[in-house]
Design a protein around this motif. Structure first.
Motif, PDB file in Angstrom:
ATOM      1  N   GLN A 386       0.865  -0.939  -0.127  1.00  0.00           N
ATOM      2  CA  GLN A 386       0.109  -0.079  -0.321  1.00  0.00           C
ATOM      3  C   GLN A 386       1.055   1.484  -0.093  1.00  0.00           C
ATOM      4  O   GLN A 386       0.898   2.191  -0.558  1.00  0.00           O
ATOM      5  N   ALA A 387       2.485   1.293   0.833  1.00  0.00           N
ATOM      6  CA  ALA A 387       2.685   2.993   0.882  1.00  0.00           C
ATOM      7  C   ALA A 387       3.398   2.553  -0.215  1.00  0.00           C
ATOM      8  O   ALA A 387       3.648   3.702  -0.987  1.00  0.00           O
ATOM      9  N   GLY A 389       1.874   1.688  -3.379  1.00  0.00           N
ATOM     10  CA  GLY A 389       1.030   2.663  -4.580  1.00  0.00           C
ATOM     11  C   GLY A 389       0.380   1.994  -5.626  1.00  0.00           C
ATOM     12  O   GLY A 389      -0.229   2.738  -6.527  1.00  0.00           O
ATOM     13  N   ARG A 390       1.194   0.480  -5.636  1.00  0.00           N
ATOM     14  CA  ARG A 390       0.947   0.336  -7.097  1.00  0.00           C
ATOM     15  C   ARG A 390       0.208  -0.538  -7.245  1.00  0.00           C
ATOM     16  O   ARG A 390      -0.111  -1.212  -8.515  1.00  0.00           O
ATOM     17  N   GLU A 392      -3.298  -2.798  -7.644  1.00  0.00           N
ATOM     18  CA  GLU A 392      -4.703  -2.430  -7.606  1.00  0.00           C
ATOM     19  C   GLU A 392      -5.698  -2.872  -6.193  1.00  0.00           C
ATOM     20  O   GLU A 392      -5.860  -3.719  -6.674  1.00  0.00           O
ATOM     21  N   TRP A 395      -7.606  -1.718  -0.525  1.00  0.00           N
ATOM     22  CA  TRP A 395      -7.044  -1.035   0.876  1.00  0.00           C
ATOM     23  C   TRP A 395      -8.004  -1.309   2.034  1.00  0.00           C
ATOM     24  O   TRP A 395      -7.676  -1.925   2.834  1.00  0.00           O
ATOM     25  N   ALA A 442      -2.995   5.379   6.729  1.00  0.00           N
ATOM     26  CA  ALA A 442      -2.927   6.218   4.873  1.00  0.00           C
ATOM     27  C   ALA A 442      -4.172   5.939   4.769  1.00  0.00           C
ATOM     28  O   ALA A 442      -5.270   6.622   3.152  1.00  0.00           O
ATOM     29  N   GLN A 610       9.314  -0.217   4.681  1.00  0.00           N
ATOM     30  CA  GLN A 610       9.359   0.271   3.664  1.00  0.00           C
ATOM     31  C   GLN A 610      10.824   1.460   3.455  1.00  0.00           C
ATOM     32  O   GLN A 610      10.869   2.244   3.202  1.00  0.00           O
ATOM     33  N   ALA A 675      10.609   3.409  -1.697  1.00  0.00           N
ATOM     34  CA  ALA A 675       9.677   4.153  -2.704  1.00  0.00           C
ATOM     35  C   ALA A 675      11.001   4.917  -3.386  1.00  0.00           C
ATOM     36  O   ALA A 675      11.297   4.479  -4.879  1.00  0.00           O
TER      37      ALA A 675
END
Length: 712
Positions: A386-387, A389-390, A392, A395, A442, A610, A675
């Motif tokens: 989730q962090a 963000g890729r 689908e 969440w 988030a 992360q 990231a």
């Protein structure tokens, strides 16, 4: 020692195929069941009784060993089915395996995602046979056999047959086509032909009444005649197995070359995601092999779940999260992001259907979910995804299941008391609360995030302030020393609890044996007293021991990244090689090999946080095809060291990072955000023979660190 096999596989595919001897734990090879010391040989030669499908990769005492649907080419009578013949002239490459039986039959197998294709080249024989044993399952070791509960086999004529066996509560269906013009096809039972019979049905099979059964194709064989066997598999019936065969093999006869070429291309696409330059040939070979082993499991069988009717991803052979969540899952997120997202979707669906996130998940029905190993590990991978963000993924729906799962099994005691035994589950659950809090925050649910964050502080309850180590408890495959150096979400507070940097470093140094005498390793049949004495040392047990995998990087938080370099480089040099025994213990579905990949690149993913930690790499240059662009790790001053399999007979001094830049800008810390790595860039590391002050003051972030100015 690695418990891998050389059989044909497809990257993260459903099907594998390999020569079968009955040996532990994959069905291939020579060795008997063994969990301590050097394994003992079951056989005095490499041999096979045929070729089976669905093998484990690198597991240990997992108790479930697959090896279903044995295909045996023969020139002997059916009575001799089950005997083994010597294997020679083995050849293996990604997606392909070949060997010659000492009956003179050359055997080749390849696989697609859901199919296997066999090609047998016969010597001249008056009665050649290809026998498909549908009753096959498991290993030739004590308690290693798998017996089908129910079965149905049907001969359909014109070289076609199909059947379903219920193994471990799962209906495995196969649709078979055999190209053998002029040969007869029959069913058989208990090594006797059923002339004219077209169907066998078994409503209830027990260990006591099991007799082998299956399909047979026979006829005169010319010298050099080839017979191709095409098998489509499905967990949703014979019709879908036939469709899977059509989709990958086509409609027009022989397809061995087509399937092999397609799988080889898939492997090339996956393996080309990581490229390295420099290093010795042996080191590059071990690296390539490690990357290959990292991409065999889990198995993905899209639209194949036998437990729910919906389409979508279905993953099995997650054996287990305890083995793979720190190393392999971050590697999949980096180089196979679509499959990484599919795995999380599948795990969420399992939780939805069964009530909890599994620690391990096999192609089986039942409660054997490895809950003793650990608690709530899927939370780390979901939070990381989730962090980034890729993926689908819904969440909010994932968060619902994550929160619910925290109260199940050992979680209920943790929720009520803030501590639970085995004490390592306290660490698991506290970490899972932290990961779930990040996801809640988030998604904008601050109240939930605050409540979860408070529970995440419960990790301190697992430690004894008087010793700085975990409290006495029961431990799974390790002791309190092995588990005490886990990379927690608040390492600054963890180090303070141990008495500060110096006290924490002293314990780490003791754990890794700095200044201690060498330890003699156990050989064959080690005595219980010998093993107990070894465990009593409270030392680093090796990289295949999951709690120890991340321990070398704990030095980063204590301001001594040079120590990490010494331990990791020593392991890369001495514990891995190109020959038998080239893995220092169970590969555990790719968990250990993924560790090797990351360590060789000079990076280590901290699952659930992360971030990546930086260390001196093993190659002059490496490039990773990340989802957001190419991430390059390049060095200056690297010394290309040989490894143990090169005949190395002396200790080599470590190499240390002297300075670093990221995209041309100075980098003073020993860490990068996930990231930053995933969007691509260029990390340059200048190496030298002595540790410097680089990274000592700028340590990886901890939860109790003050927030940066822009977040205050």
């Amino acid at each position: 020692m690695g418990n891998t096999h050389p059989g044909a596989t497809s990257p993260l595919g459903m099907v594998s195929a390999c020569a079968y001897s009955g040996a532990y734990p994959t069905g291939y090879g020579l060795y008997s069941k063994n969990t301590e010391g050097v394994p003992e040989e079951m056989f005095d030669r490499l041999q096979a009784s045929g070729f089976t499908h669905f093998q484990q990769s690198g597991t240990g005492a997992i108790r479930k060993y697959y090896n279903y649907v044995r295909v045996t080419p023969m020139v002997q009578p059916l009575d001799e089915l089950g005997q083994s013949w010597g294997l020679s002239d083995e050849e293996a490459s990604p997606g392909y395996y070949a060997a010659t039986l000492d009956t003179g039959i050359r055997c080749e197998v390849t696989v697609g995602a859901k199919v296997a294709v066999h090609r047998y080249t016969f010597p001249a024989a008056s009665s050649g046979r290809v026998v498909i044993d549908m009753s096959m399952g498991g290993l030739a070791v004590e308690l290693g056999r798998t017996v089908p509960l129910r079965a149905q086999v049907e001969s359909m004529g014109l070289g076609r047959a199909q059947g379903t066996v219920v193994m471990e509560g799962v209906p495995l269906s196969v649709y078979a086509e055999v190209d053998s013009p002029g040969w007869r096809q029959m069913l058989w039972y208990d090594r006797r032909l059923i002339d004219g019979g077209t169907r066998l049905d078994f409503d209830s099979i027990r260990h006591t009444n099991l007799r082998p059964f299956g399909m047979l194709f026979r006829g005169n064989a010319r010298a050099g005649q080839t017979v191709e066997v095409r098998l489509g598999f499905s967990l949703r019936g014979c019709d879908q197995a036939r469709e899977n065969l059509r989709r990958e093999c086509g409609e027009d006869g022989p397809s061995f070359g087509r399937v092999r070429s397609a799988t080889r291309s898939r492997w090339r696409d996956h393996l080309d995601k990581v490229k390295v330059d420099g290093g010795t040939q042996a080191r590059r070979t071990v690296f390539s092999t490690a990357l290959y082993h990292s991409l065999i499991k889990p198995c993905f069988a899209d639209d194949e779940s036998p437990f729910w009717p919906n389409s979508g991803p279905y993953a099995f052979d997650v054996c287990t999260m305890w083995d793979i969540y720190k190393t392999q899952l971050p590697l999949l997120a980096a180089i196979a992001p679509e499959r990484s997202a599919d795995l999380l979707e599948s795990l969420i669906r399992v939780c939805e259907e069964e009530g909890n996130f599994p620690i391990g998940y096999r192609m089986a029905r039942g409660a054997d979910r490895f809950f003793r190993q650990a608690s709530a590990l899927a939370h780390t991978a979901i939070a990381d995804a989730q962090a980034l963000g890729r993926a689908e993924i819904d969440w909010a729906w994932a968060l619902v299941h994550m929160v619910d799962d925290l109260r199940r099994m050992y979680g209920e005691d943790f929720y009520e008391h803030g501590v639970v035994h085995p004490i390592t589950h306290t660490l698991d659950l506290a970490y899972a609360y932290q990961c779930t809090a990040r996801l809640a925050r988030a998604l904008g649910d601050r109240r939930l995030a605050t409540d979860l964050q408070e529970k995440a502080k419960g990790w301190v309850n697992a430690f004894d302030p008087a010793t700085g180590l975990l409290r006495d408890s029961e431990f799974y495959e390790g002791g309190k020393w092995n588990y005490s150096f886990r990379l927690m979400h608040d390492m600054a507070a963890r180090i303070a609890l141990a008495g500060g940097d110096d006290a924490f470093l002293a314990k780490l140094d003791r754990f890794f044996g700095y200044g201690a005498d060498p330890v003699e390793q156990p050989g064959r049949r080690p005595l219980a007293a010998e093993m107990a004495a070894g465990y009593a040392l409270n030392r680093f047990e090796g990289l295949n021991n999951e709690p120890d995998m991340e321990a070398p990087w704990a030095y980063h938080w204590a301001g001594r990244p040079g120590r990490t370099a010494e331990i990791v480089q020593s392991a890369l040099t001495w514990q891995f090689g190109t020959g038998p025994g080239g893995l220092p213990g169970n590969d555990d579905s790719g968990g250990l090999s993924s560790w090797y990949v990351w360590a060789s690149l000079g990076l280590f993913p901290v699952a659930g946080q992360q971030q990546f930690l930086i260390n001196a790499p093993a190659f002059e240059r490496a490039a990773i095809d990340m989802p957001g662009g190419e991430f390059v790790i390049e060095t200056s001053g690297l010394r290309d060291d040989p490894i143990g399999s090169d005949g190395l007979d002396r200790e080599l001094p470590a190499q240390y990072v002297q300075s670093a830049t990221l995209n041309g800008q100075p980098l003073h810390g020993t860490h990068l955000s996930a990231a930053a790595v995933h969007r691509g860039g260029r990390l340059h590391l200048r190496l030298g023979p002595e540790p410097t002050s680089w990274g000592r003051g700028n340590r990886p972030p901890s939860l109790s660190d003050p927030p940066p100015p822009e977040e205050r």
